[in-house]
Write an enzyme that holds these catalytic residues in place. Structure first.
Site, mmCIF file in Angstrom:
data_model
loop_
_atom_site.group_PDB
_atom_site.id
_atom_site.type_symbol
_atom_site.label_atom_id
_atom_site.label_comp_id
_atom_site.label_asym_id
_atom_site.label_seq_id
_atom_site.Cartn_x
_atom_site.Cartn_y
_atom_site.Cartn_z
ATOM 1 N N MET A 73 70.404 -92.221 47.759
ATOM 2 C CA MET A 73 69.688 -92.900 48.844
ATOM 3 C C MET A 73 69.022 -94.129 48.257
ATOM 4 O O MET A 73 68.292 -94.057 47.275
ATOM 5 C CB MET A 73 68.652 -91.958 49.469
ATOM 6 N N GLU A 100 74.359 -97.683 45.123
ATOM 7 C CA GLU A 100 72.950 -97.678 45.548
ATOM 8 C C GLU A 100 72.229 -98.932 45.052
ATOM 9 O O GLU A 100 71.334 -99.451 45.723
ATOM 10 C CB GLU A 100 72.241 -96.415 45.047
HETATM 11 ZN ZN LIG Z 1 75.402 -96.621 50.978
#
Ligand SMILES: [Zn+2]
Length: 363
Positions: A73, A100
């Site tokens: 994330m 990311e």
């Molecule tokens: Zn992504």
């Protein structure tokens, strides 16, 4: 301002190690931690250099968590990673880290104005991660595997249940559905098409314009087209807009006789399509030609044509119907050969060709 979905707080008895701007935070140190930190630090430096825009958030924490909803994330300045997803020095782990980190620019520095343009976040991160790998971990690069992953979107895009790349979502359930193969891989495929058409240097310049114009603001697909048009002078909106706004994959048919090659769009509604052709001539030459195909085009060649391949470099999001004879595999790169076989498989699946013709391709 930052979008709220990119804000995060992590609390715990973390052990930390740092390399430059990057700090690795872990509750349970593992044998691959140094590789994760080193890969992230080098990916960060690569993107700042390649994009020509410094890392925007001062420090970057990597937070390794034993349990987390997704493998990664991209919270701005505090990337969360599932520890099990980066516990070995693999292509998948390096791709996840690079993905990311690419989001720090595409999603963080410039976020999207609405969920309908989510593909700008995921398409860019998917498109850019392999570039970082090629620079920082070339032994992990697998061009054919990358090509195959983008081709998966062509399968989804052909299906009647396919959706446009730009697609509105109102409820949390509809938003969750947007994180699919279309956003990630058709998005990456469209960006790859634009790069192959405009050339990498012009494309990079256009991305720099886009990031500078919209830094710490929200942007839409039209803003990207506009920046790329400023950089290139080409009709980017006319090429990319229909592919982003309508479902379905660009598809073409090649036909030749003697020295005349005819290209025909099977999907005339999807706007002009930039193509890079690789052509095998009877005099033994292999020549390249470019074409912005809208409807039908004819190309005259200096010698009779033996074979034609419409995706030189394998960078274009398009499928070609099988030709006979097919290009010799020795004349194609691994990624191009992957395109040839994937296109044949998709044509078989759709019912445009039969199994015997398809087997003839791989004999
Ligand atoms: Zn992504």
């Amino acid at each position: 301002p930052l979008p709220t979905h990119l804000m995060a707080v992590a609390m715990g008895a973390f052990r930390t190690t740092s390399a430059g701007e990057v700090t690795l935070n872990t509750l349970t140190p593992g044998p691959n931690d140094d590789w994760v930190l080193d890969t992230a630090a080098r990916a960060l430096a690569f993107f700042a250099d390649w994009l020509g825009v410094p890392y925007p958030f001062g420090k970057l924490d990597l937070v390794l968590l034993p349990q987390v909803g997704t493998a990664g994330m991209e919270n701005s300045g505090a990337i969360f990673l599932r520890q099990g997803s980066v516990s070995a020095a693999t292509r998948e782990a390096a791709t996840l880290i690079a993905h990311e980190i690419a989001h720090q620019w595409f999603g963080g520095l410039v976020t999207v104005a609405g969920w309908e343009d989510l593909w700008l976040n995921e398409g860019f991160a998917t498109f850019l991660a392999p570039k970082a790998l090629a620079a920082i971990a070339p032994d992990l690069v697998d061009d054919a595997a990358e090509t195959r992953q983008v081709r998966e979107a062509l399968h989804a895009d052909w299906a009647p249940t396919g959706r446009p790349l730009r697609h509105a979502a109102a409820t949390s359930g509809e938003i969750a559905e947007l994180f699919d193969v279309i956003a990630y891989r058709k998005g990456a495929g469209l960006l790859s098409t634009l790069q192959a058409w405009l050339g990498e240097e012009v494309f990079r310049h256009g991305l720099g314009l886009y990031l500078h114009r919209h830094a710490l603001q929200a942007a839409r697909s039209d803003d990207l087209w506009s920046a790329l048009e400023s950089a290139s002078g080409q009709p980017v909106s006319a090429v990319a807009g229909p592919v982003a706004d309508q479902p379905g994959a660009p598809a073409i048919r090649l036909h030749w006789k003697g020295q005349a090659l005819t290209l025909t769009r099977v999907d005339p509604a999807l706007g002009p399509l930039p193509l890079q052709l690789k052509l095998g001539l009877a005099d033994g030459q292999v020549v390249h030609a470019d074409c912005l195909l809208d409807g039908t085009a004819e190309i005259a060649l200096p010698a009779p044509l033996l074979w034609a391949f419409a995706n030189a470099g394998a960078g274009t999001y398009v499928r070609s119907l099988p030709t006979a004879p097919r290009p010799p595999l020795a004349a194609l790169t691994d990624a191009e050969a992957t395109v040839l076989l994937e296109d044949a498989w998709l044509s078989l699946w759709i019912g445009e060709t039969d199994l015997l013709a398809c087997l003839g391709l791989i004999r």
